[in-house]
Design an enzyme around this catalytic site. Structure first.
Site, PDB file in Angstrom:
ATOM      1  N   ASP A  33      -9.767  12.833  -1.411  1.00 51.87           N
ATOM      2  CA  ASP A  33      -8.522  12.211  -1.875  1.00 51.87           C
ATOM      3  C   ASP A  33      -8.638  11.739  -3.320  1.00 51.87           C
ATOM      4  OD1 ASP A  33      -8.302  12.522   0.810  1.00 51.87           O
ATOM      5  OD2 ASP A  33      -8.089  10.386   1.286  1.00 51.87           O
ATOM      6  N   SER A  71      -2.525   9.866   1.295  1.00 52.25           N
ATOM      7  CA  SER A  71      -3.489   9.114   0.504  1.00 52.25           C
ATOM      8  C   SER A  71      -2.873   8.150  -0.503  1.00 52.25           C
ATOM      9  CB  SER A  71      -4.475  10.064  -0.188  1.00 52.25           C
ATOM     10  OG  SER A  71      -5.735   9.453  -0.144  1.00 52.25           O
TER      11      SER A  71
HETATM   12  P1  ADP Z   1      -2.924   6.633   3.407  1.00 51.87           P
HETATM   13  O1  ADP Z   1      -3.979   6.586   2.368  1.00 51.87           O
HETATM   14  O2  ADP Z   1      -2.952   7.882   4.230  1.00 51.87           O
HETATM   15  O3  ADP Z   1      -1.553   6.367   2.891  1.00 51.87           O
HETATM   16  P2  ADP Z   1      -4.404   4.384   4.333  1.00 51.87           P
HETATM   17  O4  ADP Z   1      -4.367   3.591   5.582  1.00 51.87           O
HETATM   18  O5  ADP Z   1      -5.673   5.001   3.920  1.00 51.87           O
HETATM   19  O6  ADP Z   1      -3.244   5.459   4.432  1.00 51.87           O
HETATM   20  O7  ADP Z   1      -3.970   3.471   3.116  1.00 51.87           O
HETATM   21  C1  ADP Z   1      -2.821   2.652   3.194  1.00 51.87           C
HETATM   22  C2  ADP Z   1      -3.197   1.273   2.713  1.00 51.87           C
HETATM   23  O8  ADP Z   1      -3.474   1.307   1.291  1.00 51.87           O
HETATM   24  C3  ADP Z   1      -2.074   0.270   2.870  1.00 51.87           C
HETATM   25  O9  ADP Z   1      -2.085  -0.310   4.164  1.00 51.87           O
HETATM   26  C4  ADP Z   1      -2.412  -0.733   1.779  1.00 51.87           C
HETATM   27  O10 ADP Z   1      -3.440  -1.604   2.207  1.00 51.87           O
HETATM   28  C5  ADP Z   1      -2.984   0.148   0.657  1.00 51.87           C
HETATM   29  N1  ADP Z   1      -1.927   0.554  -0.267  1.00 51.87           N
HETATM   30  C6  ADP Z   1      -1.545   1.812  -0.553  1.00 51.87           C
HETATM   31  N2  ADP Z   1      -0.521   1.829  -1.444  1.00 51.87           N
HETATM   32  C7  ADP Z   1      -0.238   0.542  -1.729  1.00 51.87           C
HETATM   33  C8  ADP Z   1       0.738  -0.108  -2.554  1.00 51.87           C
HETATM   34  N3  ADP Z   1       1.647   0.583  -3.245  1.00 51.87           N
HETATM   35  N4  ADP Z   1       0.734  -1.465  -2.587  1.00 51.87           N
HETATM   36  C9  ADP Z   1      -0.163  -2.174  -1.866  1.00 51.87           C
HETATM   37  N5  ADP Z   1      -1.082  -1.611  -1.063  1.00 51.87           N
HETATM   38  C10 ADP Z   1      -1.137  -0.277  -0.978  1.00 51.87           C
HETATM   39 MG    MG Z   2      -6.061   6.634   2.732  1.00 51.87          MG
END
Ligand code: ADP
Ligand code: MG
Length: 421
Positions: free
Chosen positions: A195, A144
């Site tokens: 989450d 998350s």
């Molecule tokens: P998870 O929440 O399981 O890591 P998700 O697909 O729900 O996977 O979320 C990932 C997305 O959230 C990334 O592709 C991006 O768009 C956004 N995101 C998360 N962390 C960052 C960050 N540090 N900088 C920019 N975007 C982010």
């Molecule tokens: Mg996510």
């Protein structure tokens, strides 16, 4: 020996976010805020069924440096993404609509939008801002990172707009609801609410027992270190397969099954067992559709496993988590994986291999965690065996021709808030 992905200290994360902020916009931010990723111990695919789940906040956090502006423009930069993006907060539109925010800034701009649309801020009360993000929460690992980003922005905007919601659990529950709306409506990603609750409402040294029907939360003591145990997170780094359509389909089948059973959510069915009003067999016999039967069996048994684990932790929070008590916890974690694999059908070959290998190497229970179809699995291991188990799992992945997995150690860490370091 496999490396474990270290969590940044507050000082390191804040310095990174501040440096990126100054290099991008000049000057200093008004402050730095951070929010954790999460890992769910048990209670998977229960949140949208009004059920129970038991996540912890990770020590791995997303840091945001933010400075309010005099206008309603928001600028975004992230160490994890290329370029600087600009969004007019008055023009934020839902995903799929004309003017929708493209890409990652949707998660952050969505929070500003949702605070107003949830009635937590007056229209125009949220100022424009310059935002810089850096994070050690791995992306797309089922840990998350999306909620970590939203919740860090939420506590930052809560502070600079003077909303005061971060001060207590009731306010944090409302911030969490706004973050869910940001992710659903503006980023266009379905999410059930676990989450954001974990990131905003968890407590260090505790798991968060979240009742997703009424939003009630209880902090359950969890001190694995006292029992010389560790929770190893195994990120398969496998590409998510078909995840969007499948998640929506699981939700739909559960909703349909609840309709057939004449209850608002499958949680009501799970509760009926508590008073002996009915049995799982009787409930399943009322469903003609085999897919519905499998999905319902997962949801109701998973809710029971949350209750079971909480009972165990209440009685043996730390140093007593050994012997038969530990065997029972292991059994519940293993049963959760079997149920997700066979009845809910959301596992993957990589997740199954990680779980089976960890067990073979002595884990006290292992299961996939998060939505599935990729992402991470967890294994409860003797603390001094964590690296060996990781090395063994990495070896099994190499032998199977899978991409190298990544590992980190989870402990019940602190929720979102300002960073003073
Ligand atoms: P998870 O929440 O399981 O890591 P998700 O697909 O729900 O996977 O979320 C990932 C997305 O959230 C990334 O592709 C991006 O768009 C956004 N995101 C998360 N962390 C960052 C960050 N540090 N900088 C920019 N975007 C982010
Ligand atoms: Mg996510």
């Amino acid at each position: 020996m496999s490396d474990l992905l270290a969590a940044w200290s507050d000082a390191e994360g804040a310095a990174r976010a501040r440096d990126l902020f100054s290099a991008t916009y000049g000057g200093a931010p008004a402050g730095v805020w951070a929010a954790p990723g999460r890992v769910n111990i048990v209670g998977e695919h229960t949140d949208y069924n009004g059920g129970l789940c038991l996540p912890i906040a990770l020590p791995h956090r997303t840091f945001v440096a933010l400075r309010p502006r005099a206008d309603r423009t928001a600028r975004f930069v992230s160490a994890q993404e290329p370029g600087v993006r600009e969004v007019d907060l008055d023009a934020v539109a839902p995903a799929g609509a004309p003017g929708a925010v493209e890409g990652w800034p949707a998660y952050a701009a969505g929070v500003a939008w949702a605070l107003e649309h949830e009635g937590l801020a007056r229209p125009g009360q949220i100022p424009g801002f310059d935002l810089a993000v850096d994070s050690c929460v791995p992306y797309g690992a089922g840990l998350s990172s999306s909620a970590a980003l939203e919740c860090a922005v939420a506590v930052a905007l809560d502070d600079v707009a003077g909303l005061g919601l971060g001060a207590d659990d009731a306010g944090r529950a409302r911030l969490a609801a706004a973050c869910v709306r940001a992710e659903n409506d503006i980023a266009g990603a379905p999410t059930g609410g676990m989450d954001q609750a974990a990131s905003l409402r968890a407590r260090a040294g505790h798991a968060l027992l979240l009742d997703c029907r009424d939003g009630a939360a209880r902090h359950v003591p969890l001190d694995l270190g006292a029992a010389d145990l560790a929770l190893l997170v195994m990120d398969t780094r496998a590409p998510h397969r078909l995840v969007d359509g499948q998640y929506a389909r699981r939700r739909q089948v559960c909703e349909d099954a609840a309709g057939v059973l004449g209850v608002p959510s499958l949680r009501e069915v799970a509760d009926d067992f508590m008073v002996g009003e009915t049995t799982p067999e009787e409930v399943l016999a009322r469903l003609d559709d085999a897919e519905q039967r499998r999905r319902v069996r997962h949801v109701i048994s998973e809710i029971a496993r949350v209750r079971f684990l909480v009972t165990r932790l209440d009685q043996a929070p730390g140093d007593q988590l050994q012997g038969w008590a530990l065997d029972k916890v292991a059994w519940a974690l293993d049963a959760s994986h079997t149920s997700l694999r066979d009845d809910y059908e959301v596992s993957s070959p990589e997740l199954d291999l990680a779980v089976e290998t960890a067990r073979r190497l002595g884990a006290h229970g292992a299961r996939m965690t998060g939505g599935g179809f990729g992402g991470s699995a967890i294994a409860l291991v003797d603390a001094d065996r964590a690296r060996d188990v990781a090395t063994g799992v990495a070896g099994a992945f190499a032998a199977a021709g899978y991409a190298p997995p990544a590992f980190l150690l989870a402990s019940a860490a602190a929720p979102a808030g300002p960073v003073t370091a």
